[in-house]
Design a protein around this motif. Structure first.
Motif, PDB file in Angstrom:
ATOM      1  N   ASP A  56      -8.554   7.061  -2.729  1.00 12.66           N
ATOM      2  CA  ASP A  56      -8.918   8.312  -2.619  1.00 12.66           C
ATOM      3  C   ASP A  56      -7.900   8.929  -1.671  1.00 12.66           C
ATOM      4  OD1 ASP A  56      -9.296   6.842  -0.194  1.00 12.66           O
ATOM      5  OD2 ASP A  56     -11.605   7.609   0.058  1.00 12.66           O
ATOM      6  N   THR A  57      -6.936   8.428  -0.846  1.00 15.20           N
ATOM      7  CA  THR A  57      -5.755   9.030  -0.086  1.00 15.20           C
ATOM      8  C   THR A  57      -4.689   8.188  -0.693  1.00 15.20           C
ATOM      9  OG1 THR A  57      -5.893   7.421   1.443  1.00 15.20           O
ATOM     10  CG2 THR A  57      -7.320   9.417   1.894  1.00 15.20           C
ATOM     11  N   ILE A  58      -3.506   8.869  -0.463  1.00 15.23           N
ATOM     12  CA  ILE A  58      -2.292   8.016  -1.075  1.00 15.23           C
ATOM     13  C   ILE A  58      -2.169   6.875  -0.388  1.00 15.23           C
ATOM     14  CG2 ILE A  58       0.156   8.367  -1.010  1.00 15.23           C
ATOM     15  CD1 ILE A  58      -0.316  11.560  -1.499  1.00 15.23           C
ATOM     16  N   GLY A  59      -2.424   6.811   0.979  1.00 12.38           N
ATOM     17  CA  GLY A  59      -1.950   5.703   1.800  1.00 12.38           C
ATOM     18  C   GLY A  59      -3.113   4.559   1.414  1.00 12.38           C
ATOM     19  N   GLY A  84       1.488  10.517  -5.178  1.00 10.72           N
ATOM     20  CA  GLY A  84       2.163  11.375  -4.188  1.00 10.72           C
ATOM     21  C   GLY A  84       3.370  11.508  -4.405  1.00 10.72           C
ATOM     22  N   THR A  85       4.162  12.254  -3.506  1.00  8.26           N
ATOM     23  CA  THR A  85       5.693  12.675  -3.499  1.00  8.26           C
ATOM     24  C   THR A  85       6.123  12.081  -2.149  1.00  8.26           C
ATOM     25  OG1 THR A  85       5.330  14.805  -2.465  1.00  8.26           O
ATOM     26  CG2 THR A  85       4.842  14.652  -4.738  1.00  8.26           C
ATOM     27  N   SER A  86       7.466  12.191  -2.016  1.00  6.80           N
ATOM     28  CA  SER A  86       8.254  11.887  -0.801  1.00  6.80           C
ATOM     29  C   SER A  86       7.617  12.541   0.569  1.00  6.80           C
ATOM     30  CB  SER A  86       9.566  11.802  -1.018  1.00  6.80           C
ATOM     31  OG  SER A  86       9.979  13.208  -1.147  1.00  6.80           O
ATOM     32  N   LYS A  87       7.266  13.850   0.178  1.00  7.88           N
ATOM     33  CA  LYS A  87       6.663  14.641   1.471  1.00  7.88           C
ATOM     34  C   LYS A  87       5.202  14.413   1.656  1.00  7.88           C
ATOM     35  CE  LYS A  87      10.060  18.139   0.232  1.00  7.88           C
ATOM     36  NZ  LYS A  87      10.352  19.659  -0.241  1.00  7.88           N
ATOM     37  N   SER A  88       4.707  13.346   0.931  1.00  9.29           N
ATOM     38  CA  SER A  88       3.045  13.335   1.248  1.00  9.29           C
ATOM     39  C   SER A  88       2.841  12.787   2.544  1.00  9.29           C
ATOM     40  CB  SER A  88       2.694  12.419   0.000  1.00  9.29           C
ATOM     41  OG  SER A  88       2.650  13.023  -1.255  1.00  9.29           O
ATOM     42  N   HIS A  89       1.687  12.904   3.147  1.00  3.94           N
ATOM     43  CA  HIS A  89       1.067  11.830   4.321  1.00  3.94           C
ATOM     44  C   HIS A  89       0.082  10.858   3.481  1.00  3.94           C
ATOM     45  CE1 HIS A  89      -1.200  11.116   8.027  1.00  3.94           C
ATOM     46  NE2 HIS A  89       0.022  11.832   8.493  1.00  3.94           N
ATOM     47  N   PRO A  90       0.167   9.961   4.521  1.00  3.15           N
ATOM     48  CA  PRO A  90      -0.582   8.718   4.111  1.00  3.15           C
ATOM     49  C   PRO A  90      -2.269   9.010   3.824  1.00  3.15           C
ATOM     50  CG  PRO A  90       0.581   7.692   5.496  1.00  3.15           C
ATOM     51  CD  PRO A  90       0.982   9.278   5.534  1.00  3.15           C
ATOM     52  N   THR A 128       0.811  -1.252  -0.070  1.00  2.00           N
ATOM     53  CA  THR A 128       0.267  -0.113   0.210  1.00  2.00           C
ATOM     54  C   THR A 128       0.801   1.228   0.042  1.00  2.00           C
ATOM     55  OG1 THR A 128      -0.013   0.103   2.298  1.00  2.00           O
ATOM     56  CG2 THR A 128      -1.533  -1.142   1.403  1.00  2.00           C
ATOM     57  N   GLY A 129       0.210   2.463  -0.161  1.00  3.33           N
ATOM     58  CA  GLY A 129       0.968   3.693  -0.263  1.00  3.33           C
ATOM     59  C   GLY A 129       1.248   3.925   1.118  1.00  3.33           C
TER      60      GLY A 129
END
Length: 865
Positions: free
Chosen positions: A555-558, A420-426, A374-375
């Motif tokens: 719907d979210t990166i996580g 996402g990017t490396s600065k994203s939050h799940p 998963t993300g």
């Protein structure tokens, strides 16, 4: 060797059991690939034991006798040559050298057998001496050890009390070039396996325990050496390792402890970490535990109990026992997964492999080698690795920094794939969620822009450097670091924990700082993410045509995920086919056998002439089974529980009326199998709202399959109790279950627990599933034009056949099987043979009910005689 006419058996075997054992004996002797079908309740396990072990005993005895006879012949020829010495000494000496070389080779093989016999005698003597040990000595030792243990515990507490103010050297990666190639985990053993073995595998440890119980009943209980292999999760008796729970983490920690048997002075001067530096159960009295394992038939629980008594590790003892064992029990993954097989030192060359409960073997291999990441996994892993690398960047070698940077590069690219990017939050939202996309392995690597990284070298680095273990230790060491509660928004969880590690200056910690440890769920995510990601990266080594990768944004990166799907299970079975002397797939329902022939054996490179099949009838008389295909309900409405009709209120009402009628005429227990959990819930609510359940309760107590596995036994006990002691006017129970659920496989509904099995509809998988469509497309292109359609049909009918097999379990049992759907009339050839012999198709409900009522009336009359 020809099969014997009679096999040692604990009781006079049924003719079908004798046939099974003879065919199995021939299969093993000729080195075939066998598909054996024996309906549940026909004593399949006992037939396998007595047939296979009889062959093993005969084979070993025949091998020894052949060697002795060959040695005698060579001695005679050498003596005859001695008489010709005078006439032609040059020829005689040449021949003598040749014959002596042959004799020495034969003698070497005999010496191996002799040494094995001597070894077993020593084991027996070791156990005898242990049993003769003075009880007073044992009590004294126990008292002394307990005092010693108390002292060690006190010392440990004192060590932990020392304040840690420096970098823990144990967390730093060493140069992988300096890593030793040797470890006990990879210990191969110099000698090849000298005597033949039977590797018996099944899906679960409980099924392997049943095998042990059956072996104890057999005539071979004291004539064969049995070893039950299992994971550390089952065998480890070290509390600190067992507390880790995650399997990969337990493996890493255990291996690390094995390498910490000695500590340099420099390391002793450093403050010790919280983990102990060696395992107190290694080595312990392993020779004695090995002797106990080899000389008596034990299951996992018996071995663990004995190991606790001897204070020695059962995991390594059982592994070392494999060399002397004759029958080795292993769960599916230990045999079918090459990495696990190699790490356990399992060698199939010239040995026998028997796979029980093999009806879902193809699916099991696919699941075993499919991975979903998963993300959330990727972000956790990236953040943790970044913090780790930053913390130790000044002490890591250049090569390790390079590999860590490559791994971080891959993680960043995988996050990008999910939006996402490396600065994203799940929990960051995805503005536009796209559909699932499908890629071949090469295409995925190019799309993700990771095709420049050598995945083989990267995985090799992760494994050799023990990176997973180092990161786990790192997370444990800093899990109690302060987490700052900011005034704007309180940050929680893993991100807050990782960010807190960056705050080196204590002056940055505000007054409202609290010591907040990570909860168990978050800690599990932190320590297991790299394990999952490593498994995913390993799938990229698969042959490009054998697998696919699905990219599903959430719907979210996580919540987005990447999934590798294995399409060709034969790719992981080919080595087994090539090495093993014989492979036997056994099960209660193995139809359609063509699936195993084409997709597994031939797909793995086997020749068709090596494949044999055997199928036997049920021991239960024809008159004890009644099978009805009901095409209509009480009001004449046709049953067709397809996807379009499942929510049809009229159809649900008709089904309710049918169940009420059957509850009135069927005694004791009824088990109803429904296509899915969703449909079970829909039906139950409808029957409750229309007061059909109230009508059923007049005759039966009602139970439902629990969604939580741990509640299954509790529900079954209540279900059985209501059958044994019904509350009048009730006459038993009804249990609503799900096809392919917790109750459709491996559980017995014998006698009154299952007088009637009802299967509602046909449980076809979702045809719109992209994974199913890709599998069908692969089969169409690589097996045959109609292989995809056949696979779709077989998936449904195999699940139905497993449900049917729950009902009749022994020769005196009797039951009815009711199939509620008109489509079953066209699928009769896909049903088991023992079901077809008493099968009738009923176009009117009344005629079916009449036959069922007569069936139970006759059985009641027989019981009263």
């Amino acid at each position: 060797m020809e099969p014997p006419e009679k096999f040692p058996f604990p009781f006079p075997p049924y003719p079908i059991q004798t046939d099974f054992m003879k065919n199995l004996y021939v299969c093993l002797e000729n080195g075939n690939l066998g598909i054996f079908e024996s309906p549940t309740g026909t004593g399949k396990t006992l037939s396998i034991i007595c047939g296979a072990i009889k062959w093993l005993v005969d084979h070993e005895e025949n091998k020894k006798n052949s060697l002795l006879a060959e040695k005698v012949k060579l001695d005679i020829r050498i003596n005859e040559l001695q008489k010709k010495m005078e006439s032609d000494w040059f020829f005689v000496q040449t021949e003598q050298i040749k014959l002596n070389t042959e004799k020495q080779a034969v003698q070497n093989k005999l010496d191996v057998i002799t040494r094995q016999e001597e070894k077993l005698a020593k084991y027996k003597e070791l156990i005898k001496k242990y049993k003769e040990t003075n009880e007073k000595e044992k009590h004294y030792d126990k008292w002394k050890n307990s005092k010693s243990s108390d002292k060690k515990e006190l010392e440990s507490k004192e060590i932990d009390a020392i304040e840690e103010d420096f970098v823990d050297m144990n967390l730093i990666l060493k140069d992988i070039d300096e890593q030793s190639n040797y470890s006990e985990e990879e210990e191969d053993g110099a000698d090849d396996i000298k005597h033949s073995k039977i590797f018996f595998c099944s899906r679960t440890h409980s099924q392997l325990s049943q095998f042990v119980e059956e072996l104890k009943k057999s005539p071979y209980s004291e004539k064969v050496s049995l070893v039950s292999l299992a994971s550390r999760n089952n065998y480890c008796i070290n509390p600190s390792v067992k507390a880790l729970k995650n399997m990969s983490m337990m493996n890493e920690q255990c291996q690390q402890l094995q390498k910490k048997k000695s500590t340099s002075k420099k390391e002793k001067d450093l403050k010790r970490s919280k983990t102990s530096t060696s395992c107190p159960f290694m080595p312990g009295n392993q020779p004695l535990l090995i002797a106990e394992i080899i000389m008596s038939v034990r299951d996992i629980e018996d071995t663990v109990k004995k190991s606790e008594e001897l204070k020695t590790c059962p995991y390594y003892s059982t592994r070392k026992s494999v060399e002397d064992g004759q029958v080795i029990l292993v769960p599916y993954n230990s045999i079918l997964h090459k990495t696990t097989r190699d790490s356990l030192g399992i060698k199939l060359k010239n040995n026998i492999l028997i796979v029980d409960e093999a009806h879902n073997l193809l699916e099991a291999i696919e699941r075993m080698h499919s991975v979903t990441v998963t993300g959330k996994n990727i972000l956790h892993c990236y953040n943790q690795l970044s913090q780790y690398q930053k913390k130790f960047e000044t002490v890591l070698t250049a090569k390790n920094v390079l590999f860590l940077s490559q791994l971080n590069f891959c993680l960043k690219k995988l996050i990008k794939v999910l939006g996402g990017t490396s600065k994203s939050h799940p929990d960051d939202k995805i503005t536009k969620v796209s559909d699932t996309k499908l890629y071949g392995i090469e295409d995925f690597e190019a799309m993700a822009e990771i095709d420049t990284v050598n995945i083989f070298d990267l995985i090799d680095f992760i494994q050799k450097s023990k990176l997973i273990h180092k990161l786990r230790g790192y997370a444990e060491k800093y899990e109690h670091d302060p987490i700052v509660k900011e005034n704007v928004e309180e940050k929680k969880g893993v991100t807050a924990f990782l960010q807190s590690l960056q705050k080196k200056d204590s002056s940055d910690v505000k007054q409202n700082t609290v010591i907040k440890p990570i909860d168990e769920k978050e800690k599990e995510q932190i320590t297991s993410s790299l394990i999952i990601i490593t498994s995913f990266l390993e799938t990229l080594k698969t042959n490009c045509s054998d697998g696919r990768i699905f990219v599903t944004p959430g719907d979210t990166i996580g919540k987005g995920y990447l999934k590798f799907l294995l399409l060709n299970p034969a790719a992981h079975f080919s080595e087994i086919i090539q090495e093993a002397r014989a492979v036997v797939l056994a099960g209660g329902t193995m139809e359609p056998m063509s699936e195993f022939k084409e997709q597994l054996f031939i797909g793995a490179g086997a020749k068709s002439e090596r494949i044999i099949t055997f199928s036997c009838d049920h021991v239960i008389p024809k008159e004890n089974i009644l099978t009805c295909i009901m095409k209509t309900g009480p009001t004449g409405m046709e049953f067709e529980f397809n996807y379009q009709n499942r929510q049809n209120v009229k159809m649900l009402n008709e089904l309710g009326r049918t169940l009420v009628n059957l509850c009135n005429i069927v005694p004791a227990g009824i088990v109803v199998f429904l296509p899915s959990y969703g449909y079970e819930e829909l039906l139950f609510k409808h029957l409750d709202s229309t007061e059909v359940l109230a009508k059923i309760r007049k005759k039966k107590s009602i139970f439902r399959e629990p969604k939580v596995a741990t509640h299954v036994n509790q529900v079954l006990e209540k279900y059985a109790s209501a059958i044994r002691k019904p509350m009048k006017p009730q006459n038993g129970s009804i249990l609503f279950s799900v096809v392919g659920g917790k109750l459709s496989e491996g559980l017995n509904f014998s006698d009154d627990l299952g007088r009637c099995v009802i299967v509602v509809g046909m449980p076809y998988p979702n045809i719109k599933s992209p994974e199913l469509q890709e599998k069908m497309k692969y089969l169409k292109e690589n097996v045959s034009p109609n292989a995809g359609t056949i696979y779709y049909e077989n998936t449904c009918m195999k699940a139905v056949n497993q449900c049917i097999g729950r009902a009749v379990r022994h020769i005196n049992d009797y039951a009815t099987v009711v199939l509620l759907d008109k489509r079953y009339a066209n699928k009769t050839n896909s049903l088991p043979g023992w079901i077809r012999r008493s099968l009738d198709i009923y176009t009117t409900f009344g005629s079916a009910v009449q036959v069922i009522a007569k069936f139970f009336a006759a059985k009641k009359k027989d019981e009263l005689k």
